[in-house]
Design a protein around this motif. Structure first.
Motif, short mmCIF file in Angstrom:
data_model
loop_
_atom_site.label_atom_id
_atom_site.label_comp_id
_atom_site.label_asym_id
_atom_site.label_seq_id
_atom_site.Cartn_x
_atom_site.Cartn_y
_atom_site.Cartn_z
N PHE A 151 0.81 -1.23 0.00
CA PHE A 151 0.00 0.00 0.00
C PHE A 151 0.84 1.29 0.00
N GLY A 152 1.75 1.42 0.97
CA GLY A 152 2.49 2.68 1.15
C GLY A 152 3.39 3.01 -0.03
N SER A 153 4.14 2.00 -0.49
CA SER A 153 5.04 2.27 -1.62
C SER A 153 4.24 2.48 -2.91
N ARG A 154 3.06 1.86 -2.97
CA ARG A 154 2.19 2.09 -4.14
C ARG A 154 1.69 3.53 -4.14
N ALA A 155 1.29 4.02 -2.96
CA ALA A 155 0.83 5.41 -2.84
C ALA A 155 1.95 6.37 -3.24
N PHE A 156 3.17 6.04 -2.85
CA PHE A 156 4.33 6.90 -3.11
C PHE A 156 4.73 6.87 -4.59
N CYS A 157 4.72 5.68 -5.19
CA CYS A 157 5.25 5.53 -6.56
C CYS A 157 4.19 5.72 -7.63
N LYS A 158 2.98 5.20 -7.38
CA LYS A 158 1.96 5.19 -8.43
C LYS A 158 0.76 6.06 -8.09
N GLY A 159 0.55 6.26 -6.81
CA GLY A 159 -0.60 7.05 -6.37
C GLY A 159 -1.80 6.16 -6.11
N ILE A 160 -2.63 6.56 -5.14
CA ILE A 160 -3.85 5.81 -4.82
C ILE A 160 -5.02 6.68 -5.27
N ASP A 161 -5.95 6.06 -5.96
CA ASP A 161 -7.13 6.75 -6.46
C ASP A 161 -8.02 7.16 -5.28
N ALA A 162 -8.23 8.47 -5.14
CA ALA A 162 -8.98 9.00 -3.99
C ALA A 162 -10.38 8.39 -3.89
N SER A 163 -10.99 8.10 -5.05
CA SER A 163 -12.38 7.61 -5.01
C SER A 163 -12.46 6.19 -4.46
N ALA A 164 -11.33 5.46 -4.48
CA ALA A 164 -11.34 4.06 -3.99
C ALA A 164 -11.16 3.99 -2.47
N ILE A 165 -10.65 5.07 -1.87
CA ILE A 165 -10.26 5.03 -0.45
C ILE A 165 -11.42 4.70 0.51
N PRO A 166 -12.59 5.33 0.36
CA PRO A 166 -13.66 5.05 1.34
C PRO A 166 -14.07 3.58 1.39
N GLU A 167 -13.89 2.85 0.29
CA GLU A 167 -14.33 1.45 0.23
C GLU A 167 -13.24 0.46 0.65
N MET A 168 -12.02 0.94 0.86
CA MET A 168 -10.93 -0.01 1.17
C MET A 168 -11.16 -0.65 2.53
N THR A 169 -11.27 -1.98 2.54
CA THR A 169 -11.65 -2.72 3.74
C THR A 169 -10.74 -3.93 3.90
N ALA A 170 -10.28 -4.18 5.12
CA ALA A 170 -9.43 -5.35 5.39
C ALA A 170 -10.28 -6.61 5.43
N VAL A 171 -9.65 -7.77 5.41
CA VAL A 171 -10.40 -9.03 5.41
C VAL A 171 -11.28 -9.17 6.66
N ASP A 172 -10.85 -8.54 7.78
CA ASP A 172 -11.65 -8.64 9.00
C ASP A 172 -12.76 -7.58 9.05
N GLY A 173 -12.93 -6.82 7.95
CA GLY A 173 -14.04 -5.89 7.86
C GLY A 173 -13.71 -4.46 8.28
N GLU A 174 -12.49 -4.23 8.80
CA GLU A 174 -12.14 -2.87 9.22
C GLU A 174 -11.87 -1.98 8.01
#
Ligand SMILES: [Zn+2]
Length: 427
Positions: A151-174
Motif C-alpha cells: 500500500f504505502g510504496s504504491r501510494a508513493f510511486c503510483k498514487g492511490i485513487d482518492a475515489s477508492a479510499i472510502p471502500e478499502m476494507t481489510a479481510v476482518d471488515g475494518e
C-alpha cells in the motif's frame, strides 16, 4: 548444508566505514517488542496500536541518529540526510522496507531493511561521510497489504485513487478510513503521498531471502535480478447440489470434484510447462453449500501463479484457463474464471546489481544472482527509479512464521553491503 562464514569484521580493518552491529541488534530487539507474542514472533498490523507505537519509536530513533524525519499522507515514515521533503530538484537515494508484519510473523521480515537502513544512515552521520546526494530511509506503510498489496510504496510511486479510499476494507471488515482516523491520519490526504517525478534517484532494499536457496548454496548475499509477477484468479465451478445419499453416483455433477481435479492438474501443468522458477498455489477453497449430506453444487477457488517472466506468466494463465474449461466440459460442470489481481514482474536495475556485486567483492562476500519469489516494496520503486535488492540467507528458509531468523553475521554483513551500496549510488 554449508554454513557461510561471516568473517566480515577483519575485512573492515582498513579505511572503510562499517555499521555498528551491536546498535543494529539493539534496535531490532527494541522493534520486536512492539506486538511481541508470548511464544516469540510478532503480530504488528499497519495502523494498529502496536504499529503506531512502533512508528513513534522509529521517528524517535531517526531523530536520535541525527536524521531529519517526516511522515507522508499514506503513513510512510522517512528519515533523511540532506533532505526533509522529496523534490525533483535534489533526487534522493532511498533505502527501506516495512515494519508491519503478517499475523504471527517473524522479527526480520521488513524490520531488517528499515533498521539496517537507519543504521547505515546513522553510521554515515557519525562518520561525517555524507555523500553528494541526499539519502533517505523509508518505512513503507502496510506492505503486507491489509488494504491492497504494498500500500504505502504504491501510494508513493503510483498514487492511490482518492475515489477508492472510502471502500478499502481489510479481510476482518475494518475500513481503512476508520483505522487511519484512529491513528491520527486524514485519509483524504493519501493521494498527497505520491512522490514528485524524478524525486528518487535510486533505491536499494535489504531483506531476508524468506526461502532456502542461499543457505543451501552456501552463498552469503543474494543479488536480486527481478521480483516475480503474481497472477491471481477466482475460479468457480458450478454443478448441481443433490442429496448425497439418494443421487446415483453416475448422475452427480459434483462441483468440488471439478475444483479438485483442476487443483491437481493445474499444479502439474505449471510444474511441467512453466519455467524452472514458476510456482503455483491454491490457498483458498469454498465448497457450497458446505454440508456433508449435499453433493457440492458450487466450488470456488483462488489460484495464484508467480514467475519473473511476463510472457511465461501470460502463457500459463491462458493454458490454465483452457484447462479449467476442459475439466468443466469433462465433468458436465460450468466454470467462471475471473482474474482478480496481476502484478507485473519487476526487473531490477543492472547498475544497482553490479554496484551490490562490486561492494560484495570488496568485502569478500560471496554472491548469487536470484529472483525474488515474494513481492516487495522494491517492485513499486522499480517503476520510478533504478531499484535493486540485497538478500541475506534465512535460517532453514523459514519466513512468515514466528521462528523466522537469520545468522547475526549475515545481518551485520548484509547491513554493511547496504551501507556501501548506498554510498556508491549516492557518490
Ligand atoms: Zn517483507
Amino acid at each position: 548444508m554449508v554454513r557461510a562464514p561471516w568473517q566480515v569484521k577483519a575485512i573492515y580493518c582498513g579505511t572503510m566505514i562499517a555499521i555498528d552491529a551491536a546498535r543494529l541488534t539493539r534496535r531490532l530487539d527494541a522493534l520486536a517488542r512492539f506486538g511481541a507474542l508470548p511464544g516469540g514472533g510478532v503480530t504488528r498490523h499497519c495502523w494498529g496500536p502496536a504499529y503506531e507505537d512502533a512508528r513513534t519509536w522509529l521517528l524517535g530513533e531517526m531523530r536520535a541518529a541525527g536524521l531529519t524525519s517526516w511522515v507522508d499522507g499514506a503513513g510512510n515514515v522517512f528519515g533523511g540526510i540532506g533532505i526533509d521533503r522529496f523534490s525533483a530538484e535534489r533526487p534522493a537515494i532511498v533505502t527501506g522496507s516495512h515494519i508491519d508484519t503478517v499475523p504471527e510473523g517473524g522479527t526480520l521480515d521488513g524490520a531488517l531493511g528499515v533498521i539496517a537502513g537507519l543504521e547505515c544512515l546513522h553510521t554515515i552521520v557519525a562518520n561525517k561521510a555524507a555523500p553528494r546526494r541526499p539519502l533517505v530511509v523509508a518505512a513503507w506503510s502496510d506492505e503486507e497489504g491489509r488494504y491492497g498489496s504494498l500500500f504505502g510504496s504504491r501510494a508513493f510511486c503510483k498514487g492511490i485513487d482518492a475515489s477508492a479510499i472510502p471502500e478499502m476494507t481489510a479481510v476482518d471488515g475494518e475500513k481503512l478510513v476508520d483505522v487511519m482516523r484512529r491513528a491520527g491520519f486524514d485519509p483524504a490526504r493519501i493521494p498527497e503521498a505520491k512522490a514528485p517525478a524524478g524525486a528518487v534517484g535510486g533505491y536499494v532494499e535489504l531483506h531476508i531471502e524468506q526461502g532456502p536457496r542461499l543457505e543451501e548454496a552456501g552463498v552469503q548475499i543474494g543479488v536480486v535480478q527481478a521480483i516475480v509477477g503474481v497472477r491471481r484468479s477466482r475460479i468457480v465451478f458450478h454443478g448441481q447440489a443433490d442429496h448425497a445419499g439418494t443421487t446415483p453416483m453416475p448422475r452427480r455433477r459434483d462441483a468440488f470434484l471439478g475444483a479438485a481435479d483442476y487443483a491437481l492438474r493445474a499444479r502439474e501443468h505449471v510444474v511441467t510447462r512453466g519455467s524452472d522458477v514458476s510456482v503455483t498455489n491454491i490457498g483458498v477453497v469454498y465448497v457450497h453449500p458446505g454440508a456433508s449430506n449435499i453433493v457440492p453444487g458450487r466450488t470456488e477457488l483462488v489460484h495464484e501463479m508467480r514467475d519473473p517472466d511476463p510472457a511465461v506468466l501470460e502463457r500459463l494463465w491462458n493454458e490454465c484457463r483452457d484447462l479449467a474449461d476442459a475439466i468443466a466440459k469433462e465433468r458436465q460442470l460450468r466454470v467462471e474464471i475471473r482474474p482478480t489481481s496481476a502484478t507485473v514482474p519487476a526487473p531490477c536495475s543492472p547498475n544497482v546489481q553490479s554496484a551490490i556485486e562490486s561492494v560484495c567483492a570488496k568485502l569478500g562476500l560471496s554472491t548469487q544472482r536470484m529472483y525474488s519469489a515474494a513481492g516487495h516494496d522494491a517492485q513499486n520503486l522499480a517503476a520510478i527509479t533504478e531499484a535493486g535488492m540485497i538478500f541475506i540467507p534465512s535460517v532453514g528458509g523459514k519466513s512468515h512464521r514466528t521462528d523466522e531468523t537469520s545468522d547475526p553475521g549475515a545481518i551485520e554483513g548484509g547491513a554493511n553491503v547496504l551501507l556501501h551500496t548506498l554510498l556508491t549510488l549516492a557518490a
